[in-house]
Design a protein around this motif. Structure first.
Motif, PDB file in Angstrom:
ATOM      1  N   LYS A  52       2.229   1.034  -5.504  1.00 22.60           N
ATOM      2  CA  LYS A  52       3.130   0.131  -6.269  1.00 22.60           C
ATOM      3  C   LYS A  52       2.720   0.287  -7.795  1.00 22.60           C
ATOM      4  O   LYS A  52       1.426   0.311  -8.100  1.00 22.60           O
ATOM      5  CB  LYS A  52       3.059  -1.322  -5.680  1.00 22.60           C
ATOM      6  CG  LYS A  52       4.098  -2.148  -6.395  1.00 22.60           C
ATOM      7  CD  LYS A  52       3.959  -3.701  -5.796  1.00 22.60           C
ATOM      8  CE  LYS A  52       4.911  -4.480  -6.588  1.00 22.60           C
ATOM      9  NZ  LYS A  52       4.852  -6.002  -5.845  1.00 22.60           N
ATOM     10  N   ASN A  53       3.560   0.323  -8.780  1.00 19.62           N
ATOM     11  CA  ASN A  53       3.199   0.580 -10.214  1.00 19.62           C
ATOM     12  C   ASN A  53       2.531   1.813 -10.543  1.00 19.62           C
ATOM     13  O   ASN A  53       1.806   1.748 -11.723  1.00 19.62           O
ATOM     14  CB  ASN A  53       2.612  -0.700 -10.698  1.00 19.62           C
ATOM     15  CG  ASN A  53       3.447  -2.083 -10.445  1.00 19.62           C
ATOM     16  OD1 ASN A  53       4.613  -2.013 -10.619  1.00 19.62           O
ATOM     17  ND2 ASN A  53       2.721  -3.177 -10.220  1.00 19.62           N
ATOM     18  N   GLY A  54       2.633   2.904  -9.659  1.00 28.04           N
ATOM     19  CA  GLY A  54       1.998   3.942  -9.868  1.00 28.04           C
ATOM     20  C   GLY A  54       2.585   4.779 -10.986  1.00 28.04           C
ATOM     21  O   GLY A  54       2.054   5.569 -11.729  1.00 28.04           O
ATOM     22  N   ASP A  55       4.024   4.397 -11.066  1.00 26.08           N
ATOM     23  CA  ASP A  55       4.734   5.025 -12.645  1.00 26.08           C
ATOM     24  C   ASP A  55       3.751   4.507 -13.743  1.00 26.08           C
ATOM     25  O   ASP A  55       3.679   5.219 -14.678  1.00 26.08           O
ATOM     26  CB  ASP A  55       6.161   4.687 -12.548  1.00 26.08           C
ATOM     27  CG  ASP A  55       6.197   3.326 -12.874  1.00 26.08           C
ATOM     28  OD1 ASP A  55       6.899   2.986 -13.620  1.00 26.08           O
ATOM     29  OD2 ASP A  55       5.849   2.556 -11.591  1.00 26.08           O
ATOM     30  N   MET A  56       3.652   3.139 -13.776  1.00 20.63           N
ATOM     31  CA  MET A  56       2.891   2.516 -14.839  1.00 20.63           C
ATOM     32  C   MET A  56       1.436   2.887 -15.096  1.00 20.63           C
ATOM     33  O   MET A  56       0.996   3.388 -16.390  1.00 20.63           O
ATOM     34  CB  MET A  56       2.946   1.183 -14.770  1.00 20.63           C
ATOM     35  CG  MET A  56       4.060   0.584 -14.549  1.00 20.63           C
ATOM     36  SD  MET A  56       4.317  -1.247 -14.362  1.00 20.63           S
ATOM     37  CE  MET A  56       3.260  -1.902 -15.456  1.00 20.63           C
ATOM     38  N   ALA A  57       0.861   3.499 -14.042  1.00 14.35           N
ATOM     39  CA  ALA A  57      -0.572   3.911 -14.290  1.00 14.35           C
ATOM     40  C   ALA A  57      -0.370   5.369 -15.135  1.00 14.35           C
ATOM     41  O   ALA A  57      -1.104   5.907 -15.739  1.00 14.35           O
ATOM     42  CB  ALA A  57      -1.411   4.057 -12.976  1.00 14.35           C
ATOM     43  N   LEU A  58       0.598   6.135 -14.411  1.00 17.80           N
ATOM     44  CA  LEU A  58       0.772   7.574 -14.870  1.00 17.80           C
ATOM     45  C   LEU A  58       1.205   7.426 -16.446  1.00 17.80           C
ATOM     46  O   LEU A  58       0.730   8.145 -17.157  1.00 17.80           O
ATOM     47  CB  LEU A  58       2.174   8.170 -14.070  1.00 17.80           C
ATOM     48  CG  LEU A  58       2.684   9.623 -14.571  1.00 17.80           C
ATOM     49  CD1 LEU A  58       1.396  10.491 -14.787  1.00 17.80           C
ATOM     50  CD2 LEU A  58       3.730   9.900 -13.888  1.00 17.80           C
ATOM     51  N   ALA A  59       2.199   6.573 -16.814  1.00 17.84           N
ATOM     52  CA  ALA A  59       2.579   6.162 -18.253  1.00 17.84           C
ATOM     53  C   ALA A  59       1.419   5.902 -19.106  1.00 17.84           C
ATOM     54  O   ALA A  59       1.104   6.342 -20.323  1.00 17.84           O
ATOM     55  CB  ALA A  59       3.647   5.217 -18.295  1.00 17.84           C
ATOM     56  N   TYR A  60       0.275   5.042 -18.655  1.00 21.93           N
ATOM     57  CA  TYR A  60      -0.705   4.720 -19.455  1.00 21.93           C
ATOM     58  C   TYR A  60      -1.708   5.752 -19.666  1.00 21.93           C
ATOM     59  O   TYR A  60      -2.281   5.988 -20.695  1.00 21.93           O
ATOM     60  CB  TYR A  60      -1.263   3.275 -18.881  1.00 21.93           C
ATOM     61  CG  TYR A  60      -2.457   2.975 -19.749  1.00 21.93           C
ATOM     62  CD1 TYR A  60      -2.174   1.740 -20.479  1.00 21.93           C
ATOM     63  CD2 TYR A  60      -3.779   3.476 -19.489  1.00 21.93           C
ATOM     64  CE1 TYR A  60      -3.241   1.182 -21.389  1.00 21.93           C
ATOM     65  CE2 TYR A  60      -4.520   3.057 -20.421  1.00 21.93           C
ATOM     66  CZ  TYR A  60      -4.309   1.605 -21.247  1.00 21.93           C
ATOM     67  OH  TYR A  60      -5.526   1.414 -22.141  1.00 21.93           O
ATOM     68  N   CYS A  61      -1.871   6.571 -18.266  1.00 28.42           N
ATOM     69  CA  CYS A  61      -2.800   7.685 -18.537  1.00 28.42           C
ATOM     70  C   CYS A  61      -2.237   8.828 -19.367  1.00 28.42           C
ATOM     71  O   CYS A  61      -3.147   9.266 -20.510  1.00 28.42           O
ATOM     72  CB  CYS A  61      -2.884   8.290 -17.074  1.00 28.42           C
ATOM     73  SG  CYS A  61      -3.434  10.042 -16.910  1.00 28.42           S
ATOM     74  N   LEU A  62      -1.264   9.183 -19.501  1.00 29.64           N
ATOM     75  CA  LEU A  62      -0.503  10.079 -20.225  1.00 29.64           C
ATOM     76  C   LEU A  62      -0.744   9.638 -21.895  1.00 29.64           C
ATOM     77  O   LEU A  62      -1.089  10.469 -22.617  1.00 29.64           O
ATOM     78  CB  LEU A  62       0.914  10.495 -20.063  1.00 29.64           C
ATOM     79  CG  LEU A  62       1.017  11.197 -18.847  1.00 29.64           C
ATOM     80  CD1 LEU A  62       2.763  10.864 -18.415  1.00 29.64           C
ATOM     81  CD2 LEU A  62       0.606  12.544 -19.005  1.00 29.64           C
TER      82      LEU A  62
END
Length: 808
Positions: free
Chosen positions: A267-277
């Motif tokens: 859940k919210n893995g997309d947000m982790a990816l966005a923040y990481c990038l």
């Protein structure tokens, strides 16, 4: 020393469409969504196109497109579904690739995929080539460019597949590190066992062709998929940086996982990816790139040899898709996968028969049947009469009559289903009774049905016998034979059965003479319909036409609806007007006299070719019928509850104020009425802030437990609709004011709609107005003021955007 980083997401769902209907039927396990494609789109595919970046206070400071910054592939069959059922997400993915071309030196991030995720080393050469060609053609039609890379189903690889990919212009693919046998610097003699994932490699093919192979970082990819690094975007970035060893310039570090990790599995893995990038770019930790750009910038300096017949998800090579290798997902400790071998054997035997049928039949129409199959994807992607005519004119060596056209199309559909039945998911899980295996058996059933109808071959009986060797781990399911006969064979459709569904639909349709039933067109030659209270009678003669195979069928029918789920119907061969007249007269006479027993006798006597009832209907059609009936009952129930509510409101209010115990039934009645009126407020087209204010007061007064899941969804839809109306007419300041007040009101009763679309719209319009990229609008300052107030209410902080724009 320059460091390059690439994150790859393999976004894929197995095809789930009913093999006859070309539509996904309702899947209860995906509740509250219609099916798993819809659910995962909401949880993963859509969020990654519009992912949130949060500040330390948890406020949205940016909405970004993850796809434009990573490498990705989408399964063609998934994109086909998305194009029709999730068009916003679909278009966002296509636009992301265009943006990535600009981000990465003219090289798009999207990779093609072999068409329906077949395990390529286990396929015959013709199927391998068709899978590659179909994957490329589907990609070109959607993304508007040639693919540079291609994803292999389960990354399953052999040299022949790589050679065919290179033959068709594919420059690279991506594999797991354990799939590399050894590597060496080009021009040297000594080999090193294993692989260095921070390099890319040249693979020399027997034909003299070459292809580049990337082997992702296994440890850090495992961290994304299984070890929780997506719980925090900064942690994700820091974990990726540990993959660089700093031993040489232009070092390349890359990870690959199922794309569903970014939002569905985590859940919210997309947000982790966005923040990481964002974190990596802002801190200049590495240059974000994709495989195609890196290859264009840096030619491989090393070459590699692979382990033949290997994959990324089976340590035993490709045994997971043909034997009891021990790889599985869940199930009981004593379960085995011995069923895999007989399942593949049954399909292989059926496929060989279908090859004979196809070649023997098609040789009368063309010189190269397999070249025609390779080109068939262009018609599959866009089925229309014009495209069909062009396709036949190009590939068939003579003009065909309608019967011959249907014959050719059914042969091609046989071949399409014969490939779909090898979709990898059919073997991946724990038992032959799983929905994924049922799906491939359904494709097999459809292919065999077409093969037997277009030839003298009768091979289903042998196929069923072959399945008898596939024993389920669940004793009550028996063998593959039992499963096929119980769960697949009874649901095989004919044109007449489709016509039955038309007959039922005609009872309630506004224009029943001509209806589309999924991928079939139904048109009545003769039709009549009568009603008597709740009971309805329809009868006529209809032509059913398949949009896929061009097959047609004419038949006569009658259907009687007795209320609730009670439907009785039957069909016969097409009756002439003279034959039908005495029957229809007798039906009308009996029905008008409310002599239902007589109507049933007439149906049983004259329409016994096929009979049908509610239980033979498509599942979605069953739900439509039930909902239609129950909606009337809901209205009656509400009327009764509202009368009780009005009659007792004042005395119950006195009891509430004086602390007297209100009877449970009457308290529940108040709750029911308020919940219904809340729902109606957002769905009946008469939305009123005053009414919402009154309902909010009632909820608080009576301490009502709201149906939050339902109301959250309805409010979400209403706010989206209001903002869309504002975008059409910017003079409607009242709409923004209504949106703001609606948000303030629902917060008073602790509702929590998702607001994803509203957040996107508010953020993007604010950015356009503040940056000046949008033409000035009358009342600009007022609009911005209202947008900022709405933004604050829906967890968006525009101050960061303002600061960034001010420094430009």
């Amino acid at each position: 020393m320059q460091r390059y980083l690439c994150i790859h997401g393999h976004f894929y769902q197995p095809p789930r469409e009913n093999a006859w209907l070309e539509k996904i039927e309702i899947q209860p396990s995906a509740f509250p969504y219609h099916d798993w494609n819809e659910r995962i789109t909401r949880e993963c595919y859509y969020p990654n196109a519009f992912s949130r970046v949060l500040n330390d206070e948890g406020k949205i400071i940016d909405i970004v497109d993850n796809y434009a910054k990573i490498s990705f592939n989408f399964g063609p069959t998934l994109l086909s579904w998305m194009e029709q059922h999730a068009p916003v997400t679909y278009q966002a993915i296509l636009d992301s690739d265009k943006q990535s071309v600009q981000n990465f030196g003219g090289h798009g991030s999207a990779m093609a995929q072999v068409y329906n995720h077949m395990i390529m080393p286990l396929a015959n050469t013709r199927d391998k080539e068709t899978q590659i060609i179909w994957g490329i053609e589907d990609f070109k039609a959607r993304f508007g460019r040639d693919p540079e890379g291609m994803w292999l189903g389960e990354a399953a690889v052999d040299t022949e597949t790589l050679d065919l990919m290179a033959k068709h212009g594919i420059k690279f693919t991506l594999l797991a590190p354990r799939q590399a046998a050894r590597f060496r610097k080009i021009g040297t003699e000594s080999w090193t066992e294993g692989v260095d994932s921070n390099k890319h490699y040249l693979y020399k093919l027997p034909s003299g062709r070459k292809i580049t192979l990337y082997f992702y970082d296994g440890e850090r990819s495992q961290g994304v998929a299984f070890k929780g690094v997506l719980q925090n975007g900064k942690r994700f970035a820091e974990d990726l940086m540990t993959g660089f060893r700093g031993q040489y310039d232009n070092e390349f570090m890359h990870v690959a996982t199922d794309g569903e990790s970014y939002g569905h599995h985590h859940k919210n893995g997309d947000m982790a990816l966005a923040y990481c990038l964002r974190y990596i770019e802002e801190n200049n930790l590495a240059k974000i790139t994709n495989y195609a750009e890196y290859l264009a910038l840096h030619e491989p300096t090393h070459e590699v040899q692979i382990h033949e017949n290997s994959s990324w998800s089976c340590v035993h090579g490709v045994e997971r898709w043909r034997s009891n290798c021990g790889c599985h997902t869940g199930g009981e400790a004593h379960w085995n996968q011995k069923w895999r071998a007989p399942l593949r054997n049954a399909l292989d035997n059926a496929r060989e028969t279908m090859i004979e049928i196809y070649e023997n039949s098609m040789k009368d129409y063309c010189n190269d049947p397999w070249a025609v199959r390779n080109e068939y994807i262009k018609l599959v992607m866009k089925r229309s009469k014009t495209n069909l005519q062009k396709f036949l004119a190009k590939h068939i060596n003579r003009e065909l009559n309608s019967k011959e056209t249907t014959h050719v199309m059914r042969l091609l559909e046989m071949q399409r289903n014969a490939m779909l039945m090898y979709t990898s998911c059919g073997w991946f899980f724990n038992d032959i009774s799983g929905i994924e295996t049922l799906q491939v058996l359904q494709y097999a059933c459809r292919a065999i049905q077409l093969g037997e109808s277009e030839s003298a071959y009768k091979f289903e009986e042998q196929f069923i016998e072959d399945l008898s060797g596939a024993q389920s781990n669940v004793p009550e399911h028996g063998t593959g034979k039992d499963i096929y006969l119980k769960h697949i064979k009874p649901f095989m459709l004919s044109l007449t059965q489709v016509g039955m569904h038309y007959a039922v639909a005609s009872i309630f349709a506004d224009r029943p003479e001509s209806l589309t039933v999924l991928n079939y067109d139904c048109k009545s030659i003769f039709f009549d319909r009568k009603s008597a209270g709740m009971q309805k009678l329809a009868f006529g003669t209809t032509v059913v036409n398949s949009k896929v195979t061009t097959s047609t069928k004419e038949f006569s029918f009658v259907v009687l609806y007795l209320g609730q789920h009670h439907i009785i119907g039957g069909t016969s061969k097409r009756l002439s007007t003279k034959e039908f007249k005495p029957i229809s007269d007798a039906l009308c006479e009996a029905f008008d006299a409310s002599n239902i027993a007589r109507v049933l006798v007439i149906i049983q006597k004259n329409f016994k070719a096929h009979t049908f009832s509610f239980f033979g209907m498509f599942r979605d059609e069953q739900m439509k019928l039930v909902d239609q009936y129950l909606s009337q009952s809901e209205e009656l129930a509400y009327d009764s509850m509202r009368k009780i509510y009005d009659r007792n409101y004042n005395i119950l209010n006195v009891m509430r104020q004086t602390g007297l115990q209100i009877p449970t039934t009457l308290r529940q009645n108040i709750s029911n009425v308020i919940n219904i009126e809340f729902k109606e407020l957002f769905t009946n087209g008469n939305f009123s802030l005053q009414k919402m204010d009154e309902l909010v007061d009632e909820v608080k007064k009576w301490n009502i437990a709201l149906d939050r899941e339902l109301l959250d969804a309805k409010i979400n839809d209403k706010l989206d609709e209001m903002f869309e109306r504002f975008l059409v007419d910017h003079a409607r300041f009242d709409l923004l004011t209504d949106i703001l007040n609606t948000i303030k009101l629902y917060k008073k009763v602790d509702l929590h709609p998702l607001l994803v679309n509203l957040q996107n719209n508010v953020f993007n319009l604010s950015k356009e107005l503040l940056s000046g990229t949008k033409s000035p609008i009358d009342g600009n300052s007022r609009i911005l003021d209202l947008l900022e107030q709405i933004a604050s209410e829906i967890n968006i902080d525009l101050s960061s955007m303002k600061r960034q724009l001010a420094t430009r």
